[in-house]
Design a protein around this motif. Structure first.
Motif, PDB file in Angstrom:
ATOM      1  N   LYS A 192      57.777   5.021  54.360  1.00  0.00           N
ATOM      2  CA  LYS A 192      57.815   5.739  55.630  1.00  0.00           C
ATOM      3  C   LYS A 192      57.388   7.194  55.466  1.00  0.00           C
ATOM      4  O   LYS A 192      57.292   7.930  56.434  1.00  0.00           O
ATOM      5  CB  LYS A 192      59.223   5.658  56.234  1.00  0.00           C
ATOM      6  N   LYS A 193      57.174   7.606  54.230  1.00  0.00           N
ATOM      7  CA  LYS A 193      56.674   8.955  53.976  1.00  0.00           C
ATOM      8  C   LYS A 193      55.594   8.878  52.902  1.00  0.00           C
ATOM      9  O   LYS A 193      55.455   7.864  52.206  1.00  0.00           O
ATOM     10  CB  LYS A 193      57.808   9.873  53.528  1.00  0.00           C
ATOM     11  N   ASN A 194      54.824   9.936  52.770  1.00  0.00           N
ATOM     12  CA  ASN A 194      53.771   9.956  51.761  1.00  0.00           C
ATOM     13  C   ASN A 194      54.383   9.784  50.369  1.00  0.00           C
ATOM     14  O   ASN A 194      55.481  10.283  50.082  1.00  0.00           O
ATOM     15  CB  ASN A 194      52.996  11.267  51.816  1.00  0.00           C
ATOM     16  N   ILE A 195      53.668   9.084  49.497  1.00  0.00           N
ATOM     17  CA  ILE A 195      54.189   8.762  48.174  1.00  0.00           C
ATOM     18  C   ILE A 195      53.395   9.502  47.103  1.00  0.00           C
ATOM     19  O   ILE A 195      52.155   9.437  47.077  1.00  0.00           O
ATOM     20  CB  ILE A 195      54.127   7.244  47.925  1.00  0.00           C
ATOM     21  N   SER A 196      54.107  10.203  46.260  1.00  0.00           N
ATOM     22  CA  SER A 196      53.468  10.867  45.122  1.00  0.00           C
ATOM     23  C   SER A 196      53.594   9.978  43.893  1.00  0.00           C
ATOM     24  O   SER A 196      54.677   9.469  43.599  1.00  0.00           O
ATOM     25  CB  SER A 196      54.106  12.234  44.866  1.00  0.00           C
ATOM     26  N   ILE A 197      52.481   9.779  43.210  1.00  0.00           N
ATOM     27  CA  ILE A 197      52.444   8.892  42.048  1.00  0.00           C
ATOM     28  C   ILE A 197      51.865   9.658  40.855  1.00  0.00           C
ATOM     29  O   ILE A 197      50.850  10.343  40.994  1.00  0.00           O
ATOM     30  CB  ILE A 197      51.585   7.642  42.320  1.00  0.00           C
ATOM     31  N   THR A 198      52.519   9.527  39.721  1.00  0.00           N
ATOM     32  CA  THR A 198      52.000  10.086  38.473  1.00  0.00           C
ATOM     33  C   THR A 198      51.526   8.942  37.595  1.00  0.00           C
ATOM     34  O   THR A 198      52.302   8.008  37.324  1.00  0.00           O
ATOM     35  CB  THR A 198      53.077  10.896  37.729  1.00  0.00           C
ATOM     36  N   VAL A 199      50.257   8.992  37.186  1.00  0.00           N
ATOM     37  CA  VAL A 199      49.692   7.917  36.355  1.00  0.00           C
ATOM     38  C   VAL A 199      49.159   8.496  35.051  1.00  0.00           C
ATOM     39  O   VAL A 199      48.823   9.686  34.976  1.00  0.00           O
ATOM     40  CB  VAL A 199      48.559   7.168  37.091  1.00  0.00           C
ATOM     41  N   ARG A 201      46.077   8.341  32.720  1.00  0.00           N
ATOM     42  CA  ARG A 201      44.671   7.934  32.778  1.00  0.00           C
ATOM     43  C   ARG A 201      43.902   8.656  31.680  1.00  0.00           C
ATOM     44  O   ARG A 201      43.875   9.888  31.647  1.00  0.00           O
ATOM     45  CB  ARG A 201      44.087   8.279  34.145  1.00  0.00           C
ATOM     46  N   ASP A 202      43.296   7.877  30.789  1.00  0.00           N
ATOM     47  CA  ASP A 202      42.543   8.470  29.664  1.00  0.00           C
ATOM     48  C   ASP A 202      43.407   9.459  28.888  1.00  0.00           C
ATOM     49  O   ASP A 202      42.979  10.593  28.572  1.00  0.00           O
ATOM     50  CB  ASP A 202      41.272   9.159  30.173  1.00  0.00           C
ATOM     51  N   ASN A 203      44.659   9.035  28.624  1.00  0.00           N
ATOM     52  CA  ASN A 203      45.599   9.820  27.825  1.00  0.00           C
ATOM     53  C   ASN A 203      46.007  11.146  28.453  1.00  0.00           C
ATOM     54  O   ASN A 203      46.442  12.075  27.757  1.00  0.00           O
ATOM     55  CB  ASN A 203      45.026  10.076  26.420  1.00  0.00           C
ATOM     56  N   ARG A 204      45.865  11.274  29.742  1.00  0.00           N
ATOM     57  CA  ARG A 204      46.352  12.472  30.420  1.00  0.00           C
ATOM     58  C   ARG A 204      47.011  12.071  31.734  1.00  0.00           C
ATOM     59  O   ARG A 204      46.647  11.059  32.341  1.00  0.00           O
ATOM     60  CB  ARG A 204      45.220  13.476  30.672  1.00  0.00           C
ATOM     61  N   GLU A 205      47.992  12.855  32.157  1.00  0.00           N
ATOM     62  CA  GLU A 205      48.710  12.560  33.384  1.00  0.00           C
ATOM     63  C   GLU A 205      47.945  13.081  34.602  1.00  0.00           C
ATOM     64  O   GLU A 205      47.444  14.205  34.593  1.00  0.00           O
ATOM     65  CB  GLU A 205      50.117  13.181  33.349  1.00  0.00           C
ATOM     66  N   VAL A 206      47.865  12.213  35.624  1.00  0.00           N
ATOM     67  CA  VAL A 206      47.167  12.552  36.860  1.00  0.00           C
ATOM     68  C   VAL A 206      48.128  12.328  38.027  1.00  0.00           C
ATOM     69  O   VAL A 206      48.803  11.300  38.087  1.00  0.00           O
ATOM     70  CB  VAL A 206      45.900  11.689  37.052  1.00  0.00           C
ATOM     71  N   SER A 207      48.203  13.295  38.934  1.00  0.00           N
ATOM     72  CA  SER A 207      49.085  13.182  40.097  1.00  0.00           C
ATOM     73  C   SER A 207      48.286  12.804  41.336  1.00  0.00           C
ATOM     74  O   SER A 207      47.212  13.368  41.590  1.00  0.00           O
ATOM     75  CB  SER A 207      49.829  14.499  40.334  1.00  0.00           C
ATOM     76  N   LEU A 208      48.815  11.852  42.116  1.00  0.00           N
ATOM     77  CA  LEU A 208      48.150  11.387  43.336  1.00  0.00           C
ATOM     78  C   LEU A 208      49.158  11.399  44.484  1.00  0.00           C
ATOM     79  O   LEU A 208      50.363  11.260  44.268  1.00  0.00           O
ATOM     80  CB  LEU A 208      47.625   9.953  43.164  1.00  0.00           C
ATOM     81  N   THR A 209      48.653  11.548  45.696  1.00  0.00           N
ATOM     82  CA  THR A 209      49.480  11.410  46.887  1.00  0.00           C
ATOM     83  C   THR A 209      48.845  10.370  47.791  1.00  0.00           C
ATOM     84  O   THR A 209      47.676  10.503  48.172  1.00  0.00           O
ATOM     85  CB  THR A 209      49.613  12.741  47.647  1.00  0.00           C
ATOM     86  N   ILE A 210      49.613   9.315  48.118  1.00  0.00           N
ATOM     87  CA  ILE A 210      49.096   8.220  48.943  1.00  0.00           C
ATOM     88  C   ILE A 210      49.790   8.266  50.300  1.00  0.00           C
ATOM     89  O   ILE A 210      51.024   8.231  50.375  1.00  0.00           O
ATOM     90  CB  ILE A 210      49.339   6.857  48.273  1.00  0.00           C
ATOM     91  N   PRO A 211      49.036   8.361  51.403  1.00  0.00           N
ATOM     92  CA  PRO A 211      49.645   8.388  52.738  1.00  0.00           C
ATOM     93  C   PRO A 211      50.475   7.133  52.989  1.00  0.00           C
ATOM     94  O   PRO A 211      50.097   6.034  52.576  1.00  0.00           O
ATOM     95  CB  PRO A 211      48.435   8.451  53.677  1.00  0.00           C
ATOM     96  N   HIS A 212      51.598   7.290  53.672  1.00  0.00           N
ATOM     97  CA  HIS A 212      52.521   6.168  53.881  1.00  0.00           C
ATOM     98  C   HIS A 212      51.865   5.038  54.677  1.00  0.00           C
ATOM     99  O   HIS A 212      52.179   3.869  54.467  1.00  0.00           O
ATOM    100  CB  HIS A 212      53.783   6.640  54.612  1.00  0.00           C
ATOM    101  N   ASN A 213      50.946   5.367  55.586  1.00  0.00           N
ATOM    102  CA  ASN A 213      50.338   4.310  56.404  1.00  0.00           C
ATOM    103  C   ASN A 213      49.452   3.384  55.569  1.00  0.00           C
ATOM    104  O   ASN A 213      49.240   2.228  55.909  1.00  0.00           O
ATOM    105  CB  ASN A 213      49.528   4.915  57.553  1.00  0.00           C
ATOM    106  N   VAL A 214      48.917   3.879  54.456  1.00  0.00           N
ATOM    107  CA  VAL A 214      48.095   3.045  53.573  1.00  0.00           C
ATOM    108  C   VAL A 214      48.949   1.932  52.970  1.00  0.00           C
ATOM    109  O   VAL A 214      48.529   0.777  52.890  1.00  0.00           O
ATOM    110  CB  VAL A 214      47.446   3.895  52.462  1.00  0.00           C
ATOM    111  N   ILE A 215      50.178   2.271  52.570  1.00  0.00           N
ATOM    112  CA  ILE A 215      51.100   1.272  52.030  1.00  0.00           C
ATOM    113  C   ILE A 215      51.503   0.278  53.112  1.00  0.00           C
ATOM    114  O   ILE A 215      51.428  -0.943  52.937  1.00  0.00           O
ATOM    115  CB  ILE A 215      52.363   1.934  51.458  1.00  0.00           C
ATOM    116  N   ALA A 216      51.929   0.815  54.267  1.00  0.00           N
ATOM    117  CA  ALA A 216      52.441  -0.044  55.340  1.00  0.00           C
ATOM    118  C   ALA A 216      51.391  -1.003  55.864  1.00  0.00           C
ATOM    119  O   ALA A 216      51.655  -2.179  56.084  1.00  0.00           O
ATOM    120  CB  ALA A 216      52.975   0.823  56.478  1.00  0.00           C
ATOM    121  N   GLU A 217      50.171  -0.528  56.040  1.00  0.00           N
ATOM    122  CA  GLU A 217      49.122  -1.347  56.644  1.00  0.00           C
ATOM    123  C   GLU A 217      48.575  -2.399  55.696  1.00  0.00           C
ATOM    124  O   GLU A 217      47.893  -3.328  56.118  1.00  0.00           O
ATOM    125  CB  GLU A 217      47.982  -0.453  57.137  1.00  0.00           C
TER     126      GLU A 217
END
Length: 450
Positions: A192-199, A201-217
Motif C-alpha cells: 500500500k506504500k512505495n517499497i524500498s529494496i536493497t539488492v 548486484r555485481d558485488n555492490r549494493e544497489v537501492s531501488l524504490t518500487i511504486p506500490h501500484n506496480v506490486i498491486a497491479e
C-alpha cells in the motif's frame, strides 16, 4: 476418461458438502426437506423411506410426508436441496395456496432462514479450512531459501521497476530478508506504500524504490519476480506429439538436451526449435528418477509441450503444531479471498478477460486430473481452492445464488413481511437465466481454448 472421473469426484464432493450444509441446517431448524439432489433436471435414480430405491421420476403427486428423496439427476453441474415452503430452483409455488405450516421455511424466524441459506457457504469454508489445516499440520510449509531473482525478461514490469537478472534481495524497507517467503509476504503486506529494496548486484549494493501500484497491479503474476535457480518444467504434453511418443509426461523437469545443461525454459525452447527433424537426447527428472529419452522436433521446431520454469534450489521445511496450523489456515483463506476479489475487480474493470479469470467444467476437469496426477496433496489443495471459490461466488448478492436469497431474507426481515411471490419468482427466473447464459459462455470459452 480420466478427466470425466476426476471432474465427477471433484464436483460430487463440493456439491455434496455445500448441499449437506443446507440440509443439516434445515433439519436442525425443524424444516422439512423434500429433495436432496446431486445434479439438476431429470431424476435418474434415488432413495427415500417410502418407495425405497427407484429409477426414473417419482409420480407427480408423490408426497414424502416429511421424508427426503435423495436423488441423482441428469446434469451433474451442481445440486439443490428442496426445502418445504421455500421458493427456489424448483420454482414450486403450490404451497403458497395454503397457510404457512410450522415445518415450512416461510414460517421460521429471520435468523433461522439466514442460518439455513448461509449453511452451504459455511460448509464450503469448513472444507477449505479442514484441508488447509491438514496440509499445514501433516506436510508443513516448504519455504524457498533463495532471495535471488531469476532471469528478468527485457521490457517486463520487473525490468521497468529497476530489477535485473540475478539480483540478490538483501532488504525490503530496511528489514533483512532470509527466504522467498519473506520477499513475497513483505511486498504483499507493504504494497500500500512505495517499497524500498536493497539488492546485491555485481558485488555492490544497489537501492531501488518500487511504486506500490506496480506490486498491486501485478500481484496475479507472482509479484512479477521469480526465485533463482530454475529448471524447465513440463506443464502439459500434446497428445500424439513427438513428446508423448518419447514418453515425456506432465510434471517432468528437463535437466539437459544433448548433454547441454538447462537452467531455464528459454534455453530448452532454443535448443528444440533450432533442431527440426533432428533426434534430441533429453535428460529428465521425474520424481526422484533420472530418465533418458529421445524426441525429434517436427518441421516447425516443436515437440508438443507446454513448458515453464520451476524453482530447483533448496527448501526449508517449517512444521506447525495443531494450533499454528489452524491460524495459518485461516490466514491462507484470508489471503486467497483477497486475491479472488482482486481478480473479480480486474474482470469488472476490464483489466483481465472473463474467460481468462474463470473456468467451467472442462477446465475444472483438466485441473482436477492434473492435480490428482501430481499427488493427493495437490488434488486436495485444488479441491480446497475450488471450495473456497464456490463459497465466495455463492455468497455474492446475485439472484438464484445463496447471496441473493440472503438479501431477500434480510429485506423481508426489515419490512417484517414476505415479498410477493410473483416478485420472488421473477427474481429467481432472471437470475437463473443469467446463470445459464453465463455457464454456456464459460463452457464455450473452455472448448475453444482446448
Amino acid at each position: 476418461m480420466d478427466y470425466i472421473i476426476y471432474f465427477a469426484i471433484t464436483i460430487g464432493i463440493l456439491v455434496f458438502v455445500h448441499e449437506f450444509g443446507h440440509f443439516a441446517a434445515a433439519k436442525l431448524s425443524k424444516m422439512r426437506v423434500d429433495i436432496f439432489a446431486i445434479g439438476f433436471g431429470k431424476r435418474l435414480l434415488g432413495w427415500n423411506k417410502i418407495t425405497g430405491f427407484t429409477f426414473g421420476d417419482l409420480p407427480e403427486d408423490w408426497d414424502g410426508n416429511g421424508h427426503t428423496d435423495y436423488r441423482l439427476c441428469l446434469f451433474p453441474l451442481g445440486g439443490y436441496v428442496k426445502i418445504a415452503g421455500m421458493i427456489d430452483e424448483s420454482f414450486d409455488t403450490k404451497f403458497t395456496e395454503s397457510e404457512p405450516k410450522p415445518y415450512e421455511f416461510r414460517s421460521k424466524s429471520t435468523l433461522q432462514k439466514l442460518f439455513v441459506i448461509s449453511a452451504g457457504v459455511i460448509m464450503n469454508l469448513a472444507l477449505t479450512l479442514m484441508i488447509f489445516w491438514g496440509i499445514n499440520y501433516f506436510q508443513g510449509k516448504q519455504v524457498i531459501k533463495s532471495t535471488t531473482i531469476d532471469k528478468v525478461v527485457p521490457g517486463s514490469v520487473a525490468e521497468e521497476a529497476g530489477l535485473r537478472s540475478y539480483d540478490k534481495i538483501l532488504k525490503i524497507n530496511g528489514e533483512p530478508v532470509n527466504n522467498w517467503e519473506d520477499v513475497i509476504s513483505r511486498m504483499l503486506i507493504q504494497s500500500k506504500k512505495n517499497i524500498s529494496i536493497t539488492v546485491l548486484r555485481d558485488n555492490r549494493e544497489v537501492s531501488l524504490t518500487i511504486p506500490h501500484n506496480v506490486i498491486a497491479e501485478n500481484s496475479q503474476e507472482g509479484f512479477f519476480i521469480y526465485p533463482y535457480p530454475t529448471k524447465p518444467y513440463i506443464q502439459d504434453v500434446v497428445k500424439g506429439s513427438p513428446a508423448e511418443e518419447a514418453g515425456i509426461q506432465p510434471g517432468d523437469i528437463f535437466l539437459a538436451i544433448n548433454n547441454i545443461e538447462l537452467t531455464d525454459r528459454e534455453r530448452a525452447v532454443e535448443l528444440i526449435s533450432s533442431n527440426p527433424g533432428v533426434p534430441l537426447e533429453i535428460k529428465i527428472l521425474r520424481n526422484q528418477d533420472t530418465i533418458l529419452t529421445k524426441a525429434t522436433p517436427a518441421e516447425d521446431g516443436k515437440i508438443g509441450i507446454v513448458i515453464t520454469d520451476i524453482y530447483s534450489g533448496d527448501y526449508d521445511v517449517i512444521k506447525y503444531g495443531a494450533w499454528e496450523s489452524l491460524t495459518h489456515s485461516i490466514s491462507n483463506i484470508g489471503n486467497y479471498t483477497v486475491l479472488t476479489f482482486s481478480l473479480l475487480k480486474k474482470v469488472i474493470t476490464g483489466n483481465i478477460a472473463f474467460n481468462q479469470a474463470f473456468g467451467g467444467p472442462v477446465k475444472i476437469a483438466q485441473f482436477a486430473a492434473k492435480s490428482a496426477d501430481s499427488g493427493i496433496m495437490s488434488f486436495l489443495l485444488f479441491l480446497a481452492m475450488l471450495s473456497l471459490s464456490l463459497a465466495i461466488i455463492n455468497i455474492l448478492p446475485f439472484p438464484a445464488l445463496d447471496g441473493g436469497h440472503l438479501l431477500i431474507i434480510l429485506v423481508e426481515g426489515i419490512i417484517r413481511r414476505e415479498l410477493p411471490v410473483k416478485v420472488k419468482i421473477a427474481i429467481q427466473n432472471a437470475g437463473f437465466i443469467i446463470l445459464l447464459m453465463l455457464m454456456a459462455f464459460i463452457i464455450y470459452s473452455d472448448l475453444i481454448s482446448l
